[in-house]
Design a protein around this motif. Structure first.
Motif, PDB file in Angstrom:
ATOM      1  N   ASP A 180       1.031  -1.350   0.408  1.00  0.00           N
ATOM      2  CA  ASP A 180       0.149  -0.202   0.072  1.00  0.00           C
ATOM      3  C   ASP A 180       1.117   1.440  -0.058  1.00  0.00           C
ATOM      4  O   ASP A 180      -0.093   1.812  -0.848  1.00  0.00           O
ATOM      5  N   CYS A 181       2.393   1.145   0.146  1.00  0.00           N
ATOM      6  CA  CYS A 181       3.244   2.134   0.252  1.00  0.00           C
ATOM      7  C   CYS A 181       3.644   2.416  -0.898  1.00  0.00           C
ATOM      8  O   CYS A 181       4.478   3.563  -0.967  1.00  0.00           O
ATOM      9  N   GLN A 182       3.897   1.426  -1.512  1.00  0.00           N
ATOM     10  CA  GLN A 182       4.334   1.326  -2.784  1.00  0.00           C
ATOM     11  C   GLN A 182       3.872   2.613  -3.962  1.00  0.00           C
ATOM     12  O   GLN A 182       2.744   2.248  -4.550  1.00  0.00           O
ATOM     13  N   SER A 183       4.780   3.778  -4.095  1.00  0.00           N
ATOM     14  CA  SER A 183       4.536   4.321  -5.147  1.00  0.00           C
ATOM     15  C   SER A 183       4.174   3.968  -6.963  1.00  0.00           C
ATOM     16  O   SER A 183       3.765   4.901  -7.813  1.00  0.00           O
ATOM     17  N   LEU A 184       5.732   3.300  -6.838  1.00  0.00           N
ATOM     18  CA  LEU A 184       6.089   3.466  -8.173  1.00  0.00           C
ATOM     19  C   LEU A 184       5.766   1.350  -8.478  1.00  0.00           C
ATOM     20  O   LEU A 184       6.559   0.748  -7.471  1.00  0.00           O
ATOM     21  N   VAL A 185       5.297   0.875  -9.739  1.00  0.00           N
ATOM     22  CA  VAL A 185       4.897   0.015 -10.159  1.00  0.00           C
ATOM     23  C   VAL A 185       5.240  -0.107 -12.143  1.00  0.00           C
ATOM     24  O   VAL A 185       5.241   0.299 -12.218  1.00  0.00           O
ATOM     25  N   ARG A 186       6.430  -1.415 -12.129  1.00  0.00           N
ATOM     26  CA  ARG A 186       6.775  -1.046 -13.535  1.00  0.00           C
ATOM     27  C   ARG A 186       6.648  -2.687 -13.626  1.00  0.00           C
ATOM     28  O   ARG A 186       6.511  -3.460 -13.340  1.00  0.00           O
ATOM     29  N   HIS A 187       5.962  -2.437 -15.398  1.00  0.00           N
ATOM     30  CA  HIS A 187       5.582  -3.793 -16.190  1.00  0.00           C
ATOM     31  C   HIS A 187       6.527  -3.943 -17.508  1.00  0.00           C
ATOM     32  O   HIS A 187       6.633  -3.421 -18.469  1.00  0.00           O
ATOM     33  N   ASP A 188       6.987  -5.366 -17.890  1.00  0.00           N
ATOM     34  CA  ASP A 188       7.394  -5.147 -18.998  1.00  0.00           C
ATOM     35  C   ASP A 188       7.155  -6.607 -19.630  1.00  0.00           C
ATOM     36  O   ASP A 188       6.347  -7.683 -18.485  1.00  0.00           O
ATOM     37  N   ALA A 189       8.243  -7.617 -20.320  1.00  0.00           N
ATOM     38  CA  ALA A 189       7.189  -8.485 -20.451  1.00  0.00           C
ATOM     39  C   ALA A 189       7.898 -10.002 -19.554  1.00  0.00           C
ATOM     40  O   ALA A 189       7.727 -10.841 -19.631  1.00  0.00           O
ATOM     41  N   ALA A 190       8.508  -9.595 -18.517  1.00  0.00           N
ATOM     42  CA  ALA A 190       9.679 -10.634 -17.388  1.00  0.00           C
ATOM     43  C   ALA A 190       8.349 -10.448 -16.419  1.00  0.00           C
ATOM     44  O   ALA A 190       8.409 -10.366 -15.606  1.00  0.00           O
ATOM     45  N   GLY A 191       7.380  -9.664 -16.767  1.00  0.00           N
ATOM     46  CA  GLY A 191       6.226  -9.316 -15.714  1.00  0.00           C
ATOM     47  C   GLY A 191       6.637  -8.010 -15.029  1.00  0.00           C
ATOM     48  O   GLY A 191       6.512  -6.743 -15.596  1.00  0.00           O
ATOM     49  N   ALA A 192       6.221  -7.572 -13.483  1.00  0.00           N
ATOM     50  CA  ALA A 192       5.954  -6.615 -12.059  1.00  0.00           C
ATOM     51  C   ALA A 192       6.915  -6.656 -11.270  1.00  0.00           C
ATOM     52  O   ALA A 192       7.810  -7.367 -10.967  1.00  0.00           O
ATOM     53  N   HIS A 193       7.494  -5.702 -11.760  1.00  0.00           N
ATOM     54  CA  HIS A 193       8.891  -4.741 -10.747  1.00  0.00           C
ATOM     55  C   HIS A 193       8.361  -4.130  -9.596  1.00  0.00           C
ATOM     56  O   HIS A 193       7.482  -3.047 -10.219  1.00  0.00           O
ATOM     57  N   HIS A 194       8.960  -3.440  -8.569  1.00  0.00           N
ATOM     58  CA  HIS A 194       8.036  -2.812  -7.344  1.00  0.00           C
ATOM     59  C   HIS A 194       9.933  -2.249  -6.701  1.00  0.00           C
ATOM     60  O   HIS A 194       9.999  -3.140  -5.940  1.00  0.00           O
TER      61      HIS A 194
END
Length: 346
Positions: free
Chosen positions: A268-282
Motif C-alpha cells: 500500500d506504501c509503494q508508489s511505483l510499479v513497472r511492467h514489462d515482458a518479464a512481469g511486474a517490478h517493484h
C-alpha cells in the motif's frame, strides 16, 4: 555528550544495507572505530567510509577505544561473541535471533547482567513506524481486547542488496550447520510482533515448514505457524522468501479485537510499479523494507540512549528470548507434527 565508539562484528548484507547507513545517519552520536569479518574485503569495505580499522574479534574486544559492539553474524556465532563482549565490558547490540537455543540465550542474558552492560537484540520491527503506531493504538484500547494477530511475509528470490541468493549452497543461509532456516532468519520477527501485539503469554504452537528452493541442502525456506495465548488470543504467520523474481516484498498485518480491527501491508506504501515482458517490478520494495522510514536509525539511537542515559529498551533480552521460544516451538512442531508447548524462562 561523547559519541559511543562501536566495533562492527560481521560486515555482510544486513550491515551494508541497514547498519552502516544508520551509523552514518546518527553522525556525531556514534563513531565506528573497528570492523571484523571472516572476509577481509567485507571488513575493509565497511571500515573505509568511517576511517575505522580492520581487526579481529579479539583485537576489537581488547581495544579500550571500543565501548560497544554491533554483532551481525550468523545466529550460530551469537552466544560465543556476546558472552565474550560482555566479559570484556562492552555494551552489545546483537542481530536477531538472540541465539539458536534457549540455553545459549539464557547464558547470554546472564553474562550481560553479570557484566552490567546494555544488551539489546536488534528486533528492528519494534522501530518500524507503522508497527510503533499499531502498538500505540493497542495500548490505548482502540480496538478492545486483541483476539487475533496475523503477520505474513513474502519476498522474492534474490531480494536484497546485490541480489544475493539465499538458501543455496555457498551462502550461510543454505548451510544446515549454521542455521535452522526461515524460522530463525525471518519467523523470529513475526513471533516477536505477534507476542508484542497479543500482550499475553504464548502457550502452544503448531507449525508446518517446507524446502522449496532448488539445490537447497535441507534448510527450510517456508514456514506457517499458529500460536495460542493464555488469554485465548491466537497469532498466526506464514513466511516465504523464495517467491518468483519481481514479486514485491510484502508484509501483511491484520489484528482483530473485540471493538475493532487494524490492517497494514507494505505494498500500500509503494508508489511505483513497472511492467514489462518479464512481469511486474517493484523498485521501492527494498528501500521501504530496509529503511522503513528510519527504522534502523531509530533502533541504533535507542541503543545509544540506553548506554548514555539509561533509557529503557523498547525490546528487552527477555522479549527476544520469548520470540525465540515461540520460534523453536514452531520448528519442533513442524518437525514432529505435534502441538508444542512454549518453554517459559527458567
Amino acid at each position: 555528550m561523547d559519541p559511543v565508539s562501536i566495533a562492527l562484528i560481521g560486515c555482510g548484507i544486513i550491515t551494508r544495507s541497514a547498519h552502516q547507513p544508520a551509523l552514518t545517519a546518527l553522525g556525531g552520536r556514534v563513531r565506528l572505530v573497528a570492523t571484523v569479518d571472516t572476509d577481509p574485503e567485507a571488513a575493509r569495505h565497511a571500515a573505509e567510509p568511517f576511517g575505522a580499522r580492520v581487526t579481529d574479534i579479539e583485537g576489537a574486544l581488547a581495544d579500550p577505544a571500543v565501548e560497544a559492539v554491533l554483532i551481525a553474524t550468523p545466529e550460530s556465532c551469537h552466544a560465543e561473541q556476546v558472552i565474550a563482549a560482555a566479559k570484556a565490558g562492552k555494551h552489545v547490540m546483537c542481530e536477531k535471533p538472540i541465539a539458536p537455543t534457549l540455553e545459549e540465550a539464557d547464558d547470554m542474558i546472564a553474562a550481560c547482567d553479570a557484566a552490567g552492560i546494555v544488551f539489546m537484540v536488534a528486533h528492528s520491527r519494534r522501530f518500524t513506524r507503522r508497527y510503533m503506531d499499531v502498538a500505540a493504538d493497542l495500548s490505548s484500547g482502540r480496538i478492545g481486547q486483541v483476539r487475533l494477530v496475523r503477520e505474513n511475509e513474502r519476498r522474492p528470490q534474490g531480494f536484497g542488496p546485490g541480489g544475493v541468493q539465499t538458501f543455496r549452497p555457498g551462502h550461510w543461509t543454505g548451510d544446515p550447520k549454521q542455521t535452522l532456516g526461515i524460522a530463525l532468519l525471518a519467523g523470529i520477527h513475526e513471533a516477536d510482533i505477534i507476542n508484542w501485539f497479543a500482550s499475553a503469554r504464548p502457550v502452544t504452537v503448531v507449525a508446518r515448514h517446507a524446502v522449496t528452493t532448488p539445490g537447497n541442502q535441507g534448510v527450510p525456506d517456508f514456514l506457517s505457524f499458529a500460536v495460542r495465548f493464555d488469554n485465548g488470543a491466537i497469532g498466526t504467520s506464514e513466511i516465504g522468501r523464495m517467491q518468483p523474481p519481481g514479486y514485491p516484498a510484502v508484509h501483511q498485518l491484520e489484528i482483530y479485537g473485540t471493538q475493532g480491527a487494524i490492517r497494514a501491508r507494505d505494498h500500500d506504501c509503494q508508489s511505483l510499479v513497472r511492467h514489462d515482458a518479464a512481469g511486474a517490478h517493484h523498485p521501492e520494495s527494498l528501500s521501504l523494507n530496509l529503511s522503513g522510514g528510519q527504522t534502523y536509525v531509530r533502533q541504533l539511537a535507542a541503543f545509544v540512549d540506553a548506554i548514555r542515559s539509561g533509557q529503557t529498551l523498547a525490546v528487552t533480552p527477555q522479549d527476544a528470548r520469548l520470540a525465540l521460544a515461540v520460534t523453536l516451538a514452531a520448528i519442533e512442531s513442524a518437525e514432529t507434527g505435534r502441538r508444542i508447548a512454549v518453554k517459559a524462562a527458567s
